[in-house]
Design an enzyme around this catalytic site. Structure first.
Site, PDB file in Angstrom:
ATOM      1  N   ASP A 230      34.561  38.993  45.417  1.00 21.17           N
ATOM      2  CA  ASP A 230      35.447  39.858  44.634  1.00 21.17           C
ATOM      3  C   ASP A 230      36.888  39.362  44.772  1.00 21.17           C
ATOM      4  O   ASP A 230      37.364  39.127  45.894  1.00 21.17           O
ATOM      5  CB  ASP A 230      35.308  41.287  45.198  1.00 21.17           C
ATOM      6  N   HIS A 231      37.583  39.204  43.665  1.00 15.91           N
ATOM      7  CA  HIS A 231      39.005  38.814  43.664  1.00 15.91           C
ATOM      8  C   HIS A 231      39.304  37.546  44.463  1.00 15.91           C
ATOM      9  O   HIS A 231      40.233  37.532  45.282  1.00 15.91           O
ATOM     10  CB  HIS A 231      39.900  39.948  44.209  1.00 15.91           C
TER      11      HIS A 231
ATOM     12  N   GLY B  68      42.543  51.373  44.549  1.00 16.34           N
ATOM     13  CA  GLY B  68      43.036  52.160  45.670  1.00 16.34           C
ATOM     14  C   GLY B  68      42.709  53.642  45.596  1.00 16.34           C
ATOM     15  O   GLY B  68      42.052  54.117  44.672  1.00 16.34           O
TER      16      GLY B  68
ATOM     17  N   GLY C  41      38.684  48.910  39.925  1.00 18.80           N
ATOM     18  CA  GLY C  41      39.412  50.147  40.247  1.00 18.80           C
ATOM     19  C   GLY C  41      38.735  51.401  39.721  1.00 18.80           C
ATOM     20  O   GLY C  41      39.394  52.297  39.198  1.00 18.80           O
TER      21      GLY C  41
HETATM   22  O1  G3H Z   1      39.415  45.372  44.246  1.00 18.31           O
HETATM   23  C1  G3H Z   1      39.804  45.253  45.365  1.00 18.31           C
HETATM   24  C2  G3H Z   1      39.026  45.383  46.571  1.00 18.31           C
HETATM   25  O2  G3H Z   1      38.533  46.688  46.678  1.00 18.31           O
HETATM   26  C3  G3H Z   1      39.952  45.007  47.666  1.00 18.31           C
HETATM   27  O3  G3H Z   1      39.363  44.974  48.854  1.00 18.31           O
HETATM   28  O4  G3H Z   1      40.999  45.662  50.605  1.00 18.31           O
HETATM   29  O5  G3H Z   1      39.051  44.160  51.078  1.00 18.31           O
HETATM   30  O6  G3H Z   1      41.006  43.283  49.764  1.00 18.31           O
HETATM   31  P1  G3H Z   1      40.177  44.470  50.163  1.00 18.31           P
HETATM   32  P1  13P Z   2      38.478  50.973  43.855  1.00 13.24           P
HETATM   33  O1  13P Z   2      39.709  50.903  44.690  1.00 13.24           O
HETATM   34  O2  13P Z   2      38.663  51.945  42.726  1.00 13.24           O
HETATM   35  O3  13P Z   2      37.255  51.265  44.624  1.00 13.24           O
HETATM   36  O4  13P Z   2      38.294  49.531  43.155  1.00 13.24           O
HETATM   37  C1  13P Z   2      37.419  48.589  43.679  1.00 13.24           C
HETATM   38  C2  13P Z   2      37.505  47.284  42.984  1.00 13.24           C
HETATM   39  O5  13P Z   2      38.006  47.124  41.894  1.00 13.24           O
HETATM   40  C3  13P Z   2      36.907  46.140  43.675  1.00 13.24           C
HETATM   41  O6  13P Z   2      37.136  44.955  42.986  1.00 13.24           O
HETATM   42 ZN    ZN Z   3      39.054  44.974  41.875  1.00 14.21          ZN
END
Ligand code: G3H
Ligand code: 13P
Ligand code: ZN
Length: 303
Positions: free
Chosen positions: A82-83, A179, A210
């Protein structure tokens, strides 16, 4: 069932008007919670690991846990980065056995995002790994993911981006936010943006980041047992159901699982001050995650 990439599961979701949830994990209990619920329901699921989670737990450790989980159930499981913020981290995840990666070049200028995404696609596709990219800016903060600004995805840019990169799915900015507090800007989902991006790239599965609903019950439990969460605001359940029926085929949830897990641990330790064995307090954390995951499946797949 062995781990699979996201190709067939997302195309099937697009054709049939539902979405596959992608749940972020960073430890064994959460992987087990997600795999047990998805396995018992026999529904496809994406298990996501952020760069931060990879640093915390190690890509190889998580891959081994997810691979083990996949042996116990018949459903399809994709293991997804992810990301990923660099070509290098995407390659590391692929080399560790991930079946899908996201390259997030949304902070880069358009042409640079294309150039870097292409490098990831070339490497990933040579190993049968699917690639998600991101276009537009999704507001919010979570550890390594941060954007102060929001700009919705432009359909013309999306068409050009996809034809030049050959990505398998595209994360778009539609008013969701990362978040626990999405009211930094009241979440108003831009269904018009989803539809016009879909018209521009009809066969391509779209992704909503999100998308946690931030259930009041977990937030209240955390607060009741001494936690501090100042402001909280999620995406409404109605919007999650509605988005799932559009060309959005993958719905990302991380915050909701964190809240559920932490609520359980806080409650257990507070009600049982004598507990110091992690097998005791993890139990309620994991049970809460299972409850949350089961509910999410009902919203996005309808079972
Ligand atoms: O979309 C974002 C993820 O929920 C971020 O996760 O806090 O492990 O970077 P992280
Ligand atoms: P949330 O913060 O809404 O759970 O988003 C998660 C997300 O986009 C992970 O890539
Ligand atoms: Zn995300």
């Amino acid at each position: 069932m062995a781990l699979v990439n996201t190709d067939k599961m997302l195309k099937k979701a697009l054709e049939n008007g539902y979405a596959v949830p992608a749940f972020n994990v960073c430890n064994m209990e959460t992987v087990q919670a997600v795999a047990e619920v998805a396995g018992e329901k026999n529904v496809p699921v994406i298990i996501s690991v952020s760069e931060g989670a990879g640093k915390y737990a190690g890509f190889e450790y998580i891959r081994a846990i997810v691979e083990e989980a996949s042996k116990h159930y018949p459903n399809d499981i994709a293991l997804h980065l992810d990301h990923g913020k660099s070509v290098d981290v995407c390659k590391k995840a692929i080399d560790a056995g991930f079946t899908s990666v996201m390259f997030d070049g949304s902070a880069l200028p358009f042409n640079e995002n294309i150039a870097e995404t292409k490098k990831v696609v070339e490497y990933a596709h040579s190993k049968n790994v699917t690639v998600e990219a991101e276009l537009g800016k999704i507001i919010g903060t979570e550890d390594m993911i941060h954007s102060d600004t929001e700009s919705f995805t432009d359909p013309k840019e999306a068409r050009e981006f996809v034809s030049q990169t050959g990505v398998d799915s595209l994360a778009i900015s539609i008013g969701t936010a990362h978040g626990v507090n999405k009211s930094i800007k009241t979440p108003v989902i831009q269904y018009g943006v989803i539809d016009s991006v879909h018209e521009a790239i009809p066969g391509l599965p779209l992704v909503a980041h999100g998308s946690s609903t931030v259930p009041a019950k977990w937030v209240e439990t955390i607060r009741k047992y001494g936690g501090e969460i100042k402001k909280s605001q999620g995406i409404s359940e109605e919007d999650i159901v509605k988005m799932s029926k559009t060309a959005i085929c993958k719905i990302n949830m991380d915050t909701d699982l964190r809240l559920a897990y932490t609520a359980g641990i806080r409650q257990d330790l507070s009600e049982h001050p004598e507990h110091f064995d992690q097998r005791e307090y993890n139990k309620l954390g994991k049970a809460n995650v299972k409850e949350q995951v089961a509910h999410a499946f009902e919203l996005v797949i309808g079972k």
